[in-house]
Design a protein around this motif. Structure first.
Motif, PDB file in Angstrom:
ATOM      1  N   GLU A   1      90.779 146.434 102.028  1.00 14.11           N
ATOM      2  CA  GLU A   1      91.124 146.049 103.399  1.00 14.11           C
ATOM      3  C   GLU A   1      90.206 146.808 104.362  1.00 14.11           C
ATOM      4  O   GLU A   1      89.893 147.985 104.149  1.00 14.11           O
ATOM      5  CB  GLU A   1      92.587 146.380 103.679  1.00 14.11           C
TER       6      GLU A   1
ATOM      7  N   VAL B   1      88.868 144.556  96.102  1.00 14.16           N
ATOM      8  CA  VAL B   1      88.880 144.071  97.482  1.00 14.16           C
ATOM      9  C   VAL B   1      89.526 145.162  98.324  1.00 14.16           C
ATOM     10  O   VAL B   1      90.673 145.559  98.075  1.00 14.16           O
ATOM     11  CB  VAL B   1      89.663 142.752  97.645  1.00 14.16           C
TER      12      VAL B   1
ATOM     13  N   TYR C   1      93.244 144.850  94.693  1.00 16.19           N
ATOM     14  CA  TYR C   1      93.192 144.732  96.151  1.00 16.19           C
ATOM     15  C   TYR C   1      93.927 145.931  96.719  1.00 16.19           C
ATOM     16  O   TYR C   1      95.092 146.180  96.370  1.00 16.19           O
ATOM     17  CB  TYR C   1      93.850 143.422  96.613  1.00 16.19           C
TER      18      TYR C   1
ATOM     19  N   SER D   1      99.390 145.789  98.068  1.00 16.08           N
ATOM     20  CA  SER D   1      98.311 145.996  97.106  1.00 16.08           C
ATOM     21  C   SER D   1      98.601 145.310  95.774  1.00 16.08           C
ATOM     22  O   SER D   1      99.760 145.124  95.392  1.00 16.08           O
ATOM     23  CB  SER D   1      98.097 147.490  96.884  1.00 16.08           C
TER      24      SER D   1
ATOM     25  N   GLY E   1      97.227 138.431 100.586  1.00 15.47           N
ATOM     26  CA  GLY E   1      97.671 139.742 100.107  1.00 15.47           C
ATOM     27  C   GLY E   1      98.607 140.467 101.042  1.00 15.47           C
ATOM     28  O   GLY E   1      98.734 141.695 100.964  1.00 15.47           O
TER      29      GLY E   1
ATOM     30  N   MET F   1      88.030 142.796 102.847  1.00 16.83           N
ATOM     31  CA  MET F   1      88.882 141.827 103.546  1.00 16.83           C
ATOM     32  C   MET F   1      88.876 142.200 105.030  1.00 16.83           C
ATOM     33  O   MET F   1      89.449 143.218 105.430  1.00 16.83           O
ATOM     34  CB  MET F   1      90.309 141.877 103.007  1.00 16.83           C
TER      35      MET F   1
ATOM     36  N   TYR G   1      95.703 137.381  93.811  1.00 16.10           N
ATOM     37  CA  TYR G   1      94.474 138.176  93.825  1.00 16.10           C
ATOM     38  C   TYR G   1      93.245 137.273  93.892  1.00 16.10           C
ATOM     39  O   TYR G   1      92.283 137.580  94.607  1.00 16.10           O
ATOM     40  CB  TYR G   1      94.403 139.075  92.590  1.00 16.10           C
TER      41      TYR G   1
ATOM     42  N   ALA H   1      88.129 137.030 101.167  1.00 12.12           N
ATOM     43  CA  ALA H   1      87.374 138.216 101.573  1.00 12.12           C
ATOM     44  C   ALA H   1      85.895 137.872 101.779  1.00 12.12           C
ATOM     45  O   ALA H   1      85.424 136.791 101.411  1.00 12.12           O
ATOM     46  CB  ALA H   1      87.513 139.303 100.515  1.00 12.12           C
TER      47      ALA H   1
ATOM     48  N   VAL I   1      92.893 136.226  97.438  1.00 10.77           N
ATOM     49  CA  VAL I   1      92.399 137.333  98.263  1.00 10.77           C
ATOM     50  C   VAL I   1      90.888 137.460  98.120  1.00 10.77           C
ATOM     51  O   VAL I   1      90.160 137.614  99.108  1.00 10.77           O
ATOM     52  CB  VAL I   1      93.097 138.652  97.868  1.00 10.77           C
ATOM     53  N   ARG I   2      90.389 137.361  96.895  1.00  9.92           N
ATOM     54  CA  ARG I   2      88.945 137.459  96.668  1.00  9.92           C
ATOM     55  C   ARG I   2      88.203 136.311  97.369  1.00  9.92           C
ATOM     56  O   ARG I   2      87.119 136.513  97.924  1.00  9.92           O
ATOM     57  CB  ARG I   2      88.632 137.432  95.174  1.00  9.92           C
TER      58      ARG I   2
END
Length: 270
Positions: A160, A158, A102, A208, A204, A195, A245, A252, A248-249
């Motif tokens: 941003e 991912v 990410y 990172s 996140g 994201m 992580y 997104a 986050v996935r």
């Protein structure tokens, strides 16, 4: 010199070049003139203070009649050019069966074009020299071999949303970078997600993340700060990073939506 291992390699190469030059009865200035480099450059290479480019080694090999022995050192010299932290990370990426990242502030290193990476390093403060920038960019580009090796690693990213819009290097560099993302996304073992900035639930926010799953199941994390780059090997810490992580996935945009988003941003830039 950044680390003892690289320093030892460059000094060993320098000694070999000096030995062949002296055996040929040439002065440093004469060798420099014959291969298209300055006397100062030859002197610095022989002392292990400068990293010879492949062209330097090939031409020296030919002029000094080394029969391929100096050219054969190009692989070791190329590795020595890269900072130790980059060599260590590249080694782990080369061993990973799964890799996920990410990126919050800029396009992830493995996805960067050469021009984008050049611009990114050029804005660092304190400022790098041109030689340092060249060394770092070369190291970053070399890491991209992870996309080509067999067996393929499963790779996910991912990005941003802001990283797709920040014109690092200018609008042309950004457009080329976005086009490159779309090209990489065509690889069957690579997934790129975005994201969106308007996402109000974001796992996140601490920065990172990079995850590496090695053969045998061991999971490592990697994180970078202002002044450090660190591999996370503690199982508990790596587990926390892996959980973040994964979230986050999930938060997104889906892969297909993400590619459509990147295409739309590219349209705005053109």
């Amino acid at each position: 010199m950044e680390d003892e291992e690289a320093e030892a390699v460059l000094k060993a190469v320098g000694r070999q070049i000096k030995m062949w030059r002296e055996s040929a009865g040439m002065l440093q200035a004469e060798l420099g003139a014959a291969i298209g480099y300055s006397e100062e450059m030859v002197s610095s290479v022989e002392r292990g203070r400068r990293t010879p480019k492949p062209d330097f080694l090939d031409k020296s090999d030919e002029v000094l009649g080394a029969d391929g022995k100096l050219s054969a050192m190009k692989g070791d010299v190329e590795k020595a050019r890269y900072p130790k932290s980059v060599r260590d990370l590249a080694k782990l990426e080369g061993e990973a069966v799964e890799l996920g990242a990410y990126a919050a502030l800029h396009i992830h290193g493995l996805l960067q074009t050469e021009e984008y990476a050049q611009a990114l390093y050029a804005m660092r403060r304190p400022a790098y020299t041109e030689e340092e920038i060249d060394r770092l960019v070369s190291a970053r580009m070399a890491r991209k071999s992870v996309f080509e090796r067999v067996p393929r690693a499963e790779i996910t990213f991912v990005q941003e949303e802001t990283t797709l819009r920040r014109p690092i290097g200018g609008r042309m560099v950004l457009r080329q970078q976005l086009e490159h993302l779309l090209e990489v996304s065509k690889l069957r073992h690579v997934v790129i997600q975005v994201m969106p900035t308007d996402c109000d639930d974001h796992a996140g926010m601490m920065g990172s993340i990079q995850m590496l799953k090695l053969r045998g199941g061991k999971t490592l994390g990697h994180t970078e700060g202002q002044l450090y780059s660190r591999v996370i090997s503690d199982p508990r810490e790596a587990q926390i990073m892996e959980m973040r992580y994964g979230m986050v996935r999930a938060q997104a945009l889906a892969p297909r939506e993400s590619l459509a988003f990147i295409e739309k941003v590219l349209e705005w830039e053109t």
